[in-house]
Write an enzyme that holds these catalytic residues in place. Structure first.
Site: not given
Length: 322
Positions: A134, A200
């Site tokens: 990701s 993230k």
């Protein structure tokens, strides 16, 4: 991992205290009693070491270790403990004294090192392994990195109180956080993410209005400029549509349940929502292949553990993270 280190240190410290107590009361003078105690020591220390090793190899992400590995660790520790029992039964008084001294030295070393390491990891540095794609191409699957836990302030144990921050969380920071799930029954991105650590990049701050149009983030009504770390795929995008009931949309998003209603559609078309106080909106750099705040909502400040700092493995990727 720091909690497991602290627990292992506590177990070994307790073993040391009990051993000294039993020795002082002359409860370990017989061959059988000593053999049992020596075997128990080997079982405890090897099982603690095996569990910590498995957790380190798992990257500290909170992913399940696997029942087969746990059983194998227990069996190995039990076999070594049985061997230690046999050695203890055959030992004379002089040998018993040598083994007892060695056991206590190992126990002292383990609990002292465990307390120091858990203190450092709780307040300063955490090891982390990238579990998915990701964050391509900034962080690759399998990268091992250190997380700076002091940069956003030291957290007082068992509280959400922080002090001594050298900087505030800013848009563009890559943060490691515990997934915002209230319990194991909460389903996001195809399963339960409860207790797992995620990595993230911060995109929007508390009070910001955020939406995603054609896959690109807009903050406070303006499209964010393209960044070199962003990765998009060439594909047909779902058309952007604002929610008819924005209040309900916001509520479901804040409850971390929006992906249960809209699923993959949120990749291209999301919002607008307002990021609540003391929370942050985060996205993966691999924008089309990231399970992030579009799907499961804002990240509370107390869930953020620290800032991604330094890749230490593999060798060809060693360096600071930007």
């Amino acid at each position: 991992m720091e909690q497991r280190l602290f627990l292992a240190a506590c177990v070994m410290y307790a073993f040391t205290l009990v051993t000294r107590y039993l020795k002082k009361r002359n409860r370990l003078s017989t061959a059988k009693a000593f053999a049992w105690w020596h075997g128990i020591f080997l079982f405890i220390i090897l099982l603690c070491a095996a569990c910590l090793l498995l957790f380190v190899m798992n990257g500290g992400t909170g992913e399940p270790i696997g029942i087969s590995k746990i059983i194998a660790s227990i069996v190995l520790a039990a076999v070594c403990a049985w061997y230690g029992y046999g050695v203890g039964r055959k030992a004379d008084a002089k040998k018993q004294e040598q083994l007892m001294k060695s056991d206590l030295e190992w126990s002292n070393t383990v609990y002292f090192a465990g307390f120091v390491a858990s203190f450092v990891m709780f307040f300063f540095i955490q090891a982390f392994k990238i579990p998915s794609a990701s964050m391509h191409n900034t962080l690759l699957e399998g990268d091992h990195l250190f997380v700076n836990k002091a940069v956003y302030g030291f957290r007082i144990p068992l509280t959400d109180i922080r002090f001594g921050a050298s900087q505030d969380i800013q848009p563009g920071d890559i943060v490691i956080f515990q997934f915002p799930a209230k319990d194991r029954s909460q389903q996001n991105c195809g399963g339960s993410q409860y207790g797992k650590d995620f990595v993230k990049r911060v995109v929007a701050m508390p009070g910001d209005t955020i939406q995603v149009i054609n896959g690109r983030p807009w903050v406070n009504g303006k499209e964010l400029p393209p960044q070199p770390y962003e990765l998009y795929e060439e594909m047909e995008r779902a058309p952007y549509e604002e929610a008819e009931d924005k209040e309900q949309y916001q509520k479901i998003w804040e409850e971390h349940l929006l992906d249960n209603y809209l699923g993959l559609y949120l990749r291209d078309s999301f919002g607008p929502v307002t990021v609540p106080d003391n929370t942050y909106f985060v996205m993966g750099d691999n924008r089309d292949n990231s399970c992030d705040s579009r799907f499961w909502g804002p990240v509370p400040r107390e869930n953020i553990k620290g800032k991604a700092w330094f890749i230490h493995w593999p060798v060809d990727r060693i360096g600071l993270i930007k």
